[in-house]
Write an enzyme that holds these catalytic residues in place. Sequence first.
Site, mmCIF file in Angstrom:
data_model
loop_
_atom_site.group_PDB
_atom_site.id
_atom_site.type_symbol
_atom_site.label_atom_id
_atom_site.label_comp_id
_atom_site.label_asym_id
_atom_site.label_seq_id
_atom_site.Cartn_x
_atom_site.Cartn_y
_atom_site.Cartn_z
ATOM 1 N N CYS A 42 10.612 3.361 5.470
ATOM 2 C CA CYS A 42 9.891 2.256 4.826
ATOM 3 C C CYS A 42 9.838 1.072 5.789
ATOM 4 O O CYS A 42 10.754 0.865 6.583
ATOM 5 C CB CYS A 42 10.587 1.845 3.529
ATOM 6 S SG CYS A 42 9.689 0.552 2.624
ATOM 7 N N ASP A 44 10.288 -1.864 5.084
ATOM 8 C CA ASP A 44 11.261 -2.874 4.632
ATOM 9 C C ASP A 44 12.184 -3.312 5.772
ATOM 10 O O ASP A 44 12.792 -2.475 6.449
ATOM 11 C CB ASP A 44 12.082 -2.275 3.475
ATOM 12 C CG ASP A 44 12.884 -3.326 2.733
ATOM 13 O OD1 ASP A 44 13.706 -4.009 3.379
ATOM 14 O OD2 ASP A 44 12.697 -3.462 1.512
ATOM 15 N N ARG A 46 14.998 -4.446 5.822
ATOM 16 C CA ARG A 46 16.429 -4.177 5.648
ATOM 17 C C ARG A 46 16.814 -2.740 5.969
ATOM 18 O O ARG A 46 17.977 -2.364 5.830
ATOM 19 C CB ARG A 46 16.842 -4.516 4.201
ATOM 20 C CG ARG A 46 16.618 -5.980 3.842
ATOM 21 C CD ARG A 46 16.653 -6.187 2.338
ATOM 22 N NE ARG A 46 15.539 -5.507 1.680
ATOM 23 C CZ ARG A 46 15.338 -5.494 0.361
ATOM 24 N NH1 ARG A 46 16.190 -6.105 -0.444
ATOM 25 N NH2 ARG A 46 14.305 -4.866 -0.157
ATOM 26 N N HIS A 98 14.539 4.250 0.359
ATOM 27 C CA HIS A 98 15.700 3.411 0.039
ATOM 28 C C HIS A 98 15.626 2.945 -1.404
ATOM 29 O O HIS A 98 14.540 2.694 -1.933
ATOM 30 C CB HIS A 98 15.785 2.211 0.992
ATOM 31 C CG HIS A 98 14.644 1.245 0.867
ATOM 32 N ND1 HIS A 98 14.731 0.052 0.185
ATOM 33 C CD2 HIS A 98 13.361 1.314 1.301
ATOM 34 C CE1 HIS A 98 13.567 -0.570 0.238
ATOM 35 N NE2 HIS A 98 12.710 0.175 0.901
ATOM 36 N N CYS A 101 13.309 -0.013 -3.407
ATOM 37 C CA CYS A 101 12.071 -0.099 -2.615
ATOM 38 C C CYS A 101 10.976 -0.857 -3.390
ATOM 39 O O CYS A 101 10.581 -0.454 -4.495
ATOM 40 C CB CYS A 101 11.588 1.301 -2.263
ATOM 41 S SG CYS A 101 10.108 1.301 -1.234
#
Length: 211
Positions: A42, A44, A46, A98, A101
Amino acid sequence: MKIYEKLLLENKAWAEERKLDDPGFFSRLSEIQTPDFLWIGCSDSRVPANEITNTQPGEIFVHRNIANMVVHTDVNLLSVLDYAVTYLKVKHVIVCGHYGCGGVKAAMSNHSYNKILNMWLKNIKDVYRFHKTELDTHTNEERKFDRLVELNVQEQVLQLSKTSIIQKAWQNEQRPHLHGWVYGLKDGIIKPVFEMEACSEIDPLYKYDDL
Ligand code: CO
């Protein structure tokens, strides 16, 4: 200092440190990359592939998009997959989602984002539809959300196995092994949730018999 200038400054410090640790680091990596892994994760911020697996530059070939999707009309994803599998000859392809998400959460809502985002999120809504019977048994919304994240990863691994790229590599070179993982933002731990070894059986509907 502008915030982006900090990145450039940190980069200089990092490069210096690398050279001190291992003087041949950059000259070696500038010649060739031979990663064993393709990571489809992803976007993302993080969930950075190298940090969470404690790997170094040169070890993982990476593609990231919203909610780690394998969409068969996505030329970007397919180019990365083809290059990694056919030319770099990676041994493993990892789809890593994750918990928490935002893409998956957005797909669970009925909110309209915009034309492009809606188009992308529709692919996740399809995953929900395939598993609606199971998902709707969850009365706890948080649990349902977690489960959709896991099922989405599973579905994207299946999507990989439906490509001629993967099927050809399985047929000719008995690789790569496909993995579906989910990273926990709260504890930093990756949980394997699904896998397909090379040459696994797939739905005959999607199997090419003349590769
Ligand atoms: Co995400």
